[in-house]
Design a protein around this motif. Structure first.
Motif, short mmCIF file in Angstrom:
data_model
loop_
_atom_site.label_atom_id
_atom_site.label_comp_id
_atom_site.label_asym_id
_atom_site.label_seq_id
_atom_site.Cartn_x
_atom_site.Cartn_y
_atom_site.Cartn_z
N THR A 31 -4.31 1.00 1.15
CA THR A 31 -5.76 1.03 1.40
C THR A 31 -6.31 2.35 0.86
O THR A 31 -5.56 3.20 0.38
CB THR A 31 -6.07 0.89 2.90
OG1 THR A 31 -7.47 0.65 3.07
CG2 THR A 31 -5.68 2.15 3.68
N GLU A 54 -2.08 -5.22 7.71
CA GLU A 54 -3.53 -5.10 7.63
C GLU A 54 -4.11 -4.76 9.00
O GLU A 54 -5.06 -3.98 9.11
CB GLU A 54 -4.12 -6.41 7.10
CG GLU A 54 -3.64 -6.75 5.69
CD GLU A 54 -4.00 -8.16 5.27
OE1 GLU A 54 -4.54 -8.90 6.11
OE2 GLU A 54 -3.72 -8.52 4.11
N ALA A 55 -3.52 -5.33 10.06
CA ALA A 55 -3.98 -5.01 11.41
C ALA A 55 -3.74 -3.55 11.72
O ALA A 55 -4.57 -2.89 12.37
CB ALA A 55 -3.27 -5.91 12.43
N ARG A 103 -6.39 -1.61 9.96
CA ARG A 103 -7.68 -1.71 10.66
C ARG A 103 -7.67 -0.83 11.90
O ARG A 103 -8.67 -0.17 12.22
CB ARG A 103 -7.97 -3.16 11.05
CG ARG A 103 -8.37 -4.05 9.89
CD ARG A 103 -8.97 -5.35 10.38
NE ARG A 103 -8.03 -6.11 11.19
CZ ARG A 103 -7.15 -6.96 10.71
NH1 ARG A 103 -7.07 -7.16 9.40
NH2 ARG A 103 -6.34 -7.64 11.50
N LYS A 161 -8.06 2.78 10.91
CA LYS A 161 -9.37 3.16 10.36
C LYS A 161 -10.51 2.93 11.34
O LYS A 161 -11.62 3.37 11.09
CB LYS A 161 -9.62 2.36 9.07
CG LYS A 161 -8.65 2.72 7.96
CD LYS A 161 -8.86 1.88 6.72
CE LYS A 161 -10.10 2.27 5.95
NZ LYS A 161 -10.18 1.59 4.64
N THR A 162 -10.25 2.23 12.45
CA THR A 162 -11.31 2.01 13.43
C THR A 162 -10.95 2.66 14.76
O THR A 162 -11.54 3.67 15.13
CB THR A 162 -11.54 0.50 13.61
OG1 THR A 162 -10.29 -0.15 13.93
CG2 THR A 162 -12.10 -0.12 12.35
#
Length: 508
Positions: free
Chosen positions: A184, A415-416, A419, A422-423
């Motif tokens: 990413t 991907e989780a 996420r 990044k969150t």
């Protein structure tokens, strides 16, 4: 000393901007209200009850002659007072998880505090002191202590030590046979590039300087390693250095690499194979009509729900050409989702063709003297709705088609994790300027992500629900007659269930 007699005193509750409830003793004389004393702010019902009891005791301690100047514990030692509170349960849960992973053997107490505070409330390094104070945890003495800790994390390479502990945790119950890799981008609000932060291909379509982050995880999404690369580097060029380094550190020669379609190129797969790695990568769906030509000739575009069809594909040219195994899987549920997406893409193309949207390189748009809809491309796309392909170097004898598909489906856990980073953890270090600062920040995020994944796996709750349920559970310190009494808030609802599951998992 003047004593006021007959003044109306009462307790008032006021909602604060932070969401807490302030408890105050207020006087009322001739219609004028005045705050006599601020007792404290409550975050839970139990803490509020304790504060109200303190306020009520203070008022009734001087019903006939209330001295407004003597409302202090120093002068009325028999009046109970809230001396402080702490989120002990939450901190113990985080601390236990940190220790379970073996991270307590790496770094310092300050580093651990930075990691765990980031899980609770991602914020700046300076504001972390406030977060720790709110939790009732002794925080670093100064911001300088934090900076020294970050510098040590780079000088002593704590991330490698954390990665070793993470690998040991993952392999404690058996060998690791599959790793998953994804990339990413993290952007920076900076005007100028440097040796690491470069303008490159952005998944978020930004033109800010960025870096590439490569994340290696196990099949559950638990992080094994994180690496930073220059922002203008190609994603596929990061894969082999990460894998080779992983094998050198752990002596793993039998690891299967799972990666998304972005990593798919003939040269890249040849390089993986020549380096001794097996792989499962996603296939671009547009290859389906060519790969499945024989199937279409025999039965048309009909597929039974859940069916897998195996075929081969020639990839590369000349001496680099290889015959690759491809597994295609059909799902009716996926076809419904694909069809909705396709129709939206057609609508956008029609809007461009009819002048309702400015011309762009949207799918199915023919850009010429006059934009139009490429209906041939639309009909071709309909041929592979519901299909998903997987290219692998593993033979059918070693791994059946459904197992290939299942292994790839676990890639969503990478991907989780991205996420989450990044969150929930806000991995993006927007204002870090030196490479060492960026690397130190990613070390904290890596450790926090590992603790988070461990907690979510063992409790079954998301980290957001864990924090939401446990942070308000506070132990209240009551001071009365020179003694301190700790009042623990009983666990209820999600809080009780989370703690019970974590204890059961730990064998307590």
């Amino acid at each position: 000393m003047s004593t006021i007699v007959g003044v109306g005193l009462f307790v008032r509750k006021v909602r604060t901007a932070s969401g807490a409830t302030a408890v105050q003793i207020v006087s009322k004389e001739r219609g004028v209200r005045r705050i006599v004393e601020h007792i404290g702010s409550a975050h839970t019902d139990d803490e509020l009850a304790a504060l109200l009891e303190v306020a009520d005791t203070k008022i009734h301690a001087g019903q006939l002659a209330f001295d407004l100047n003597s409302l202090s514990p120093a002068k009325v030692s028999s009046i109970p007072e809230v001396a402080g509170s702490q989120s002990r349960v939450l901190w113990e849960v985080l601390d236990n998880a940190y220790r379970d992973l073996g991270f307590d053997q790496v770094g310092t107490e300050t580093f651990k505090q930075l990691v765990l505070a980031r899980i609770v409330e991602p914020t700046s390094k300076a504001d972390t002191i406030r977060v720790l104070a709110d939790l009732g945890v002794r925080s670093p003495s100064s911001l300088r202590t934090i900076w020294r800790t970050l510098n040590r994390s780079i000088a002593e390479d704590w991330r490698s030590q954390l990665a070793a502990a993470a690998f040991a945790h993952v392999t404690a119950d058996g060998a690791l046979s599959i790793v998953m890799y994804d990339v990413t981008t993290l952007y920076f609000e900076a005007e100028n590039e440097d040796r690491l932060r470069k303008v490159g291909m952005s998944k978020e379509r930004r033109v800010d300087p960025q870096i590439l982050i490569g994340l290696l995880v196990d099949p559950t999404g638990f992080p094994l390693e994180v690496h930073a690369f220059a922002g203008n580097r190609g994603e596929t060029t990061t894969l082999l250095p990460v894998l080779n380094g992983f094998r050198e550190r752990h002596g793993r020669a039998d690891v299967v690499v799972v990666a998304d379609a972005g990593m798919l190129s003939a040269a890249n797969l040849n390089a993986l194979e020549e380096a001794g790695f097996d792989f499962i990568v996603g296939s671009r769906t547009g290859s389906a009509p060519r790969d499945l030509a024989d199937h279409y000739d025999r039965v048309g575009n009909f597929f039974a729900d859940g069916a897998t069809v195996e075929t081969t594909r020639e990839m590369g040219t000349g001496q680099a050409k290889r015959t690759r195994r491809v597994v295609w899987h059909y799902s009716r549920a996926r076809e419904r989702r694909d069809n909705i997406t396709l129709n939206k893409q057609i609508e956008r193309a029609q809007d461009i063709a009819e002048g309702r949207r400015p011309p762009k390189k949207d799918r199915f748009v023919s850009l010429g003297t006059r934009p139009g809809v490429n209906w041939d491309a639309v009909e071709k796309a309909r041929e592979y709705l519901g299909l998903k392909g997987y290219v692998t170097s593993i033979s059918t004898e070693k791994l059946a088609g459904d197992k290939v598909m299942a292994a790839y489906h676990d890639l969503f856990k990478v991907e989780a994790s991205f996420r989450m980073a990044k969150t929930d953890l806000k991995a993006r270090p927007m204002f870090h300027h030196e490479r060492d600062s960026i690397e130190a920040h990613l070390t904290i995020v890596f450790a926090a992500l590992a603790v988070t994944r461990h907690l979510t796996e063992t409790s079954g709750y998301s980290i957001k629900r864990i924090i939401t349920a446990l942070r308000p559970v506070r132990d209240v310190m009551i001071r009365i007659r020179g003694q301190h009494v700790m009042a623990e808030t009983p666990l209820e609802g999600d809080a009780a269930d989370i703690v019970a599951k974590l204890r059961e998992s730990a064998g307590h």
